[in-house]
Write a protein that holds these residues in place. Structure first.
Motif, PDB file in Angstrom:
ATOM      1  N   LEU A 192     -10.549   7.876  -2.756  1.00 45.95           N
ATOM      2  CA  LEU A 192      -9.563   9.547  -3.002  1.00 45.95           C
ATOM      3  C   LEU A 192      -7.740   9.005  -2.799  1.00 45.95           C
ATOM      4  O   LEU A 192      -7.561   9.334  -3.963  1.00 45.95           O
ATOM      5  N   ASP A 193      -7.349   8.656  -1.935  1.00 44.79           N
ATOM      6  CA  ASP A 193      -6.192   8.894  -1.821  1.00 44.79           C
ATOM      7  C   ASP A 193      -5.293   7.712  -1.200  1.00 44.79           C
ATOM      8  O   ASP A 193      -6.325   6.576  -1.293  1.00 44.79           O
ATOM      9  N   GLY A 194      -4.168   7.283  -1.237  1.00 46.35           N
ATOM     10  CA  GLY A 194      -3.693   6.081  -1.179  1.00 46.35           C
ATOM     11  C   GLY A 194      -2.348   6.793  -0.425  1.00 46.35           C
ATOM     12  O   GLY A 194      -1.693   6.464  -1.098  1.00 46.35           O
ATOM     13  N   ILE A 195      -2.705   7.028   0.632  1.00 47.34           N
ATOM     14  CA  ILE A 195      -1.626   7.204   1.614  1.00 47.34           C
ATOM     15  C   ILE A 195      -1.201   6.218   2.595  1.00 47.34           C
ATOM     16  O   ILE A 195      -1.895   5.844   3.352  1.00 47.34           O
ATOM     17  N   CYS A 196      -0.562   5.369   2.338  1.00 48.37           N
ATOM     18  CA  CYS A 196      -0.196   3.747   2.279  1.00 48.37           C
ATOM     19  C   CYS A 196       1.545   3.585   3.669  1.00 48.37           C
ATOM     20  O   CYS A 196       2.245   4.853   3.556  1.00 48.37           O
ATOM     21  N   HIS A 197       1.234   3.180   4.407  1.00 47.33           N
ATOM     22  CA  HIS A 197       2.332   3.375   5.853  1.00 47.33           C
ATOM     23  C   HIS A 197       3.707   1.272   5.923  1.00 47.33           C
ATOM     24  O   HIS A 197       1.901   0.735   5.818  1.00 47.33           O
ATOM     25  N   VAL A 198       4.248   1.638   6.113  1.00 51.71           N
ATOM     26  CA  VAL A 198       5.148   0.650   6.629  1.00 51.71           C
ATOM     27  C   VAL A 198       5.524   0.631   7.816  1.00 51.71           C
ATOM     28  O   VAL A 198       6.463   1.583   7.733  1.00 51.71           O
ATOM     29  N   TYR A 199       5.807   0.055   8.545  1.00 50.61           N
ATOM     30  CA  TYR A 199       5.934   0.211  10.563  1.00 50.61           C
ATOM     31  C   TYR A 199       6.420  -0.832  10.643  1.00 50.61           C
ATOM     32  O   TYR A 199       6.363  -2.266  10.215  1.00 50.61           O
TER      33      TYR A 199
ATOM     34  N   LYS B 112      14.063  -8.424   6.546  1.00 44.81           N
ATOM     35  CA  LYS B 112      12.635  -8.455   5.467  1.00 44.81           C
ATOM     36  C   LYS B 112      12.999  -6.632   5.744  1.00 44.81           C
ATOM     37  O   LYS B 112      11.962  -6.383   4.264  1.00 44.81           O
ATOM     38  N   ALA B 113      12.423  -6.565   6.613  1.00 47.01           N
ATOM     39  CA  ALA B 113      12.335  -4.788   6.906  1.00 47.01           C
ATOM     40  C   ALA B 113      13.086  -3.819   5.905  1.00 47.01           C
ATOM     41  O   ALA B 113      11.723  -3.494   4.743  1.00 47.01           O
ATOM     42  N   TYR B 114      13.957  -4.392   5.629  1.00 49.20           N
ATOM     43  CA  TYR B 114      15.083  -3.692   4.793  1.00 49.20           C
ATOM     44  C   TYR B 114      14.385  -4.422   3.182  1.00 49.20           C
ATOM     45  O   TYR B 114      13.880  -2.687   2.418  1.00 49.20           O
ATOM     46  N   ASN B 115      13.722  -4.758   2.541  1.00 49.83           N
ATOM     47  CA  ASN B 115      13.543  -5.850   1.506  1.00 49.83           C
ATOM     48  C   ASN B 115      11.837  -5.515   1.498  1.00 49.83           C
ATOM     49  O   ASN B 115      11.845  -4.465   0.414  1.00 49.83           O
ATOM     50  N   ILE B 116      10.809  -4.974   2.004  1.00 47.40           N
ATOM     51  CA  ILE B 116       9.774  -4.959   1.840  1.00 47.40           C
ATOM     52  C   ILE B 116       9.868  -3.446   1.762  1.00 47.40           C
ATOM     53  O   ILE B 116       8.961  -3.008   0.842  1.00 47.40           O
ATOM     54  N   ALA B 117      10.485  -2.540   2.781  1.00 50.97           N
ATOM     55  CA  ALA B 117      10.726  -1.214   2.812  1.00 50.97           C
ATOM     56  C   ALA B 117      10.859  -0.675   1.218  1.00 50.97           C
ATOM     57  O   ALA B 117      10.473   0.265   1.042  1.00 50.97           O
ATOM     58  N   LEU B 118      11.982  -1.098   1.236  1.00 50.67           N
ATOM     59  CA  LEU B 118      12.661  -0.618  -0.158  1.00 50.67           C
ATOM     60  C   LEU B 118      11.304  -1.388  -1.503  1.00 50.67           C
ATOM     61  O   LEU B 118      11.175  -0.555  -2.179  1.00 50.67           O
ATOM     62  N   ASN B 119      10.765  -2.662  -1.566  1.00 49.97           N
ATOM     63  CA  ASN B 119      10.183  -2.910  -2.596  1.00 49.97           C
ATOM     64  C   ASN B 119       8.337  -1.846  -2.365  1.00 49.97           C
ATOM     65  O   ASN B 119       7.975  -1.488  -4.042  1.00 49.97           O
ATOM     66  N   SER B 120       8.179  -1.672  -0.962  1.00 47.58           N
ATOM     67  CA  SER B 120       6.772  -1.023  -0.988  1.00 47.58           C
ATOM     68  C   SER B 120       6.930   0.364  -1.508  1.00 47.58           C
ATOM     69  O   SER B 120       5.678   1.176  -2.213  1.00 47.58           O
ATOM     70  N   LYS B 121       8.135   1.103  -1.618  1.00 46.07           N
ATOM     71  CA  LYS B 121       8.026   2.564  -2.522  1.00 46.07           C
ATOM     72  C   LYS B 121       9.003   2.496  -3.877  1.00 46.07           C
ATOM     73  O   LYS B 121       8.085   3.366  -4.030  1.00 46.07           O
ATOM     74  N   THR B 122      10.132   1.538  -4.077  1.00 46.48           N
ATOM     75  CA  THR B 122      10.299   1.806  -4.943  1.00 46.48           C
ATOM     76  C   THR B 122       9.275   0.900  -6.465  1.00 46.48           C
ATOM     77  O   THR B 122      10.451   0.865  -7.360  1.00 46.48           O
ATOM     78  N   HIS B 123       9.318  -0.262  -6.463  1.00 46.92           N
ATOM     79  CA  HIS B 123       8.408  -1.441  -7.409  1.00 46.92           C
ATOM     80  C   HIS B 123       7.707  -0.624  -8.422  1.00 46.92           C
ATOM     81  O   HIS B 123       8.128  -0.427  -9.359  1.00 46.92           O
TER      82      HIS B 123
ATOM     83  N   SER C  67       5.611  -6.520   1.137  1.00 49.17           N
ATOM     84  CA  SER C  67       5.387  -5.234   0.625  1.00 49.17           C
ATOM     85  C   SER C  67       3.822  -4.553   0.717  1.00 49.17           C
ATOM     86  O   SER C  67       2.850  -5.402   0.126  1.00 49.17           O
ATOM     87  N   THR C  68       3.528  -3.173   0.613  1.00 50.40           N
ATOM     88  CA  THR C  68       2.298  -2.842   0.602  1.00 50.40           C
ATOM     89  C   THR C  68       1.860  -3.417  -1.296  1.00 50.40           C
ATOM     90  O   THR C  68       0.931  -2.686  -1.604  1.00 50.40           O
ATOM     91  N   ARG C  69       2.991  -3.536  -1.573  1.00 44.92           N
ATOM     92  CA  ARG C  69       2.298  -3.322  -3.490  1.00 44.92           C
ATOM     93  C   ARG C  69       1.779  -4.544  -3.929  1.00 44.92           C
ATOM     94  O   ARG C  69       1.308  -4.894  -4.869  1.00 44.92           O
ATOM     95  N   PHE C  70       1.542  -5.721  -2.390  1.00 50.59           N
ATOM     96  CA  PHE C  70       0.340  -6.446  -2.863  1.00 50.59           C
ATOM     97  C   PHE C  70      -0.954  -6.641  -2.936  1.00 50.59           C
ATOM     98  O   PHE C  70      -1.890  -7.067  -3.039  1.00 50.59           O
ATOM     99  N   ALA C  71      -1.385  -5.427  -2.270  1.00 52.36           N
ATOM    100  CA  ALA C  71      -3.308  -4.707  -2.661  1.00 52.36           C
ATOM    101  C   ALA C  71      -3.212  -4.272  -3.524  1.00 52.36           C
ATOM    102  O   ALA C  71      -3.544  -3.357  -4.177  1.00 52.36           O
ATOM    103  N   ASP C  72      -3.841  -5.364  -4.751  1.00 57.26           N
ATOM    104  CA  ASP C  72      -4.527  -5.543  -5.902  1.00 57.26           C
ATOM    105  C   ASP C  72      -5.148  -7.253  -6.000  1.00 57.26           C
ATOM    106  O   ASP C  72      -4.528  -8.144  -4.913  1.00 57.26           O
ATOM    107  N   GLY C  73      -5.668  -6.753  -6.603  1.00 53.40           N
ATOM    108  CA  GLY C  73      -7.326  -7.203  -7.114  1.00 53.40           C
ATOM    109  C   GLY C  73      -6.476  -8.883  -7.811  1.00 53.40           C
ATOM    110  O   GLY C  73      -6.827 -10.042  -7.153  1.00 53.40           O
TER     111      GLY C  73
END
Length: 428
Positions: free
Chosen positions: A236-243, A252-263, A380-386
């Motif tokens: 239903l939803d993709g409410i994804c988090h980065v901690y 690493k944290a800066y790059n991952i947090a930026l990519n996960s949101k703005t890619h 990045s969360t953006r890697f969650a892909d087939g």
């Protein structure tokens, strides 16, 4: 096959859908027997038919685009609907990629001898008939057909009404390709009416359909989930988090947090909530806020975070449970990993959640305790892909726990049955 004009008030929708269902069930038995070579040949033949029918497909798509513009369809949907030579080429390439993937069907695993002397194992088999309901993008017609065919299934496809002409043109190419190699054309059927009642029929035809896969907006998936009597693979939803942990590498944290949101914003694996350990919040949040501002991202933050980022808007309670699919980000400062894990399990949609840390033991805890279909460490969360997971392609992403979870590729469109080998054995 029916023509759209033939499905009228006088032509009972129930009979039409029952006919599609019966044909799909019969075709599914032929597909279950089809060998890998035949399935790959069909995918190749479909690609050739697409190439040969390119002008017809583009003409049909122009009709859909004209109607969509008249109906003032929003720009994002128009972009998904439009076909051009490059997108048709991508569809053909997609068919070739699926043809190159290993065939999951027929694999026998876990064979072992039992004390009785029999051999017991599991054989991977198709699900049978898969109904797929989707919106806007006619390329999904090819993606869905290819994955279902390669996994030995028959499928009934119901695209959005805005793509009706495009989908019919593509369906003709699919059926040509199937017939050319001697497989049943009815292995892939595209519903030829825009009547919403057809969806209601499809999702309740449990005698003919084994599983439904909805691909679209939340309202569509909620409707399917509540009304279907057939099993549904969905999220239903993709409410994804980065901690970002206090022991994170902040570069690493800066790059991952930026990519996960703005890619990309309008995708289900984009980060919607950023959690930051209080020990490093002052160090990294101003840098991230500056980067997000350049990207036009609105920040909605907790009170602790607002003390560090006074220019940011205070979050409302519903912000922690919202999938924005837009340049909006919720940010919360937390004490430690325990608070982060608890917050994620309370507010996540169990799609994809990530931790950034250099503490291996903490990363293992996060993987173990966060209850999501994908749990990511230092990426990045953006890697969650087939495709990124090596599945070649995906039919969708499931946040269910049964039957498939996470990106659903070819294997997710199959099941297993027990097989037993004996040599005259009888039970005593």
């Amino acid at each position: 096959m029916h023509n759209v004009s033939e499905i009228s008030a006088a032509d009972d929708l129930q009979n039409y859908m029952q006919t599609l269902g019966r044909q799909a069930r019969i075709a599914s038995r032929a597909m279950a027997k089809a060998d890998t070579g035949s399935k790959n040949a069909a995918l190749q033949a479909i690609g050739e038919a697409l190439s040969e029918s390119r002008n017809d497909i583009l003409a049909a798509n122009r009709l859909d685009m004209e109607l969509a513009n008249q109906n003032k369809l929003e720009a994002a949907l128009l972009d998904r609907l439009e076909l051009n030579d490059a997108r048709i080429d991508a569809m053909i390439e997609g068919l070739q990629q699926v043809a190159s993937l290993p065939d999951p069907c027929g694999e026998i695993t876990d064979m072992s001898y039992r004390p009785s002397g029999i051999q017991v194992g599991k054989k991977r088999v198709p699900l049978g008939v898969i109904g797929i309901i989707y919106e806007s993008r006619p390329n999904v017609t090819i993606d869905a057909a290819a994955l279902c065919l390669k996994s030995g299934n028959a499928t009934i496809l119901r695209g959005g009404k805005e793509a009706l002409n495009s989908n019919q043109a593509i369906a003709r190419c699919i059926q040509q390709g199937l017939e050319k190699v001697g497989l049943p054309a009815t292995a892939v059927q595209v519903i030829e009416t825009a009547d919403r009642a057809a969806v209601g029929k499809l999702i309740t035809m449990s005698e003919f359909v084994d599983v439904i896969v909805p691909r679209g907006g939340k309202s569509l998936i909620e409707r399917i989930s509540s009304e279907a009597t057939v099993s549904v693979i969905k999220h239903l939803d993709g409410i994804c988090h980065v901690y970002i942990d206090k022991q994170a590498d902040l570069v690493k944290a800066y790059n991952i947090a930026l990519n996960s949101k703005t890619h990309r914003y309008g995708v289900c694996n984009a980060m919607e909530t950023l959690l930051v350990a209080a020990d490093v919040a002052q160090d990294i949040l101003p840098q991230l806020a500056s980067a997000y501002e350049k990207e036009g991202v609105e920040l909605r933050v907790c009170e602790r975070t607002q003390k560090i980022l006074p220019q940011a808007k205070l979050a409302a309670e519903e912000d922690w449970d919202t999938e924005y699919l837009a340049p909006i980000l919720a940010i919360k400062t937390v004490d430690d990993v325990d608070e982060a894990i608890n917050f994620i399990n309370d507010h996540s949609s169990h799609h994809t959640d990530a931790i950034v840390t250099e503490n291996y033991s903490l990363a293992r805890r996060f993987i173990s305790e966060v209850d999501s279909s994908s749990v990511i460490v230092n990426a990045s969360t953006r890697f969650a892909d087939g495709f990124e997971y090596g599945l070649g392609a995906e039919i969708g992403i499931s946040t269910d726990k049964i039957h498939a979870r996470g990106p659903v590729g070819l294997e997710g469109l199959t099941s297993q049955k027990w097989v037993v080998f004996g040599d005259g054995h009888v039970r005593v």
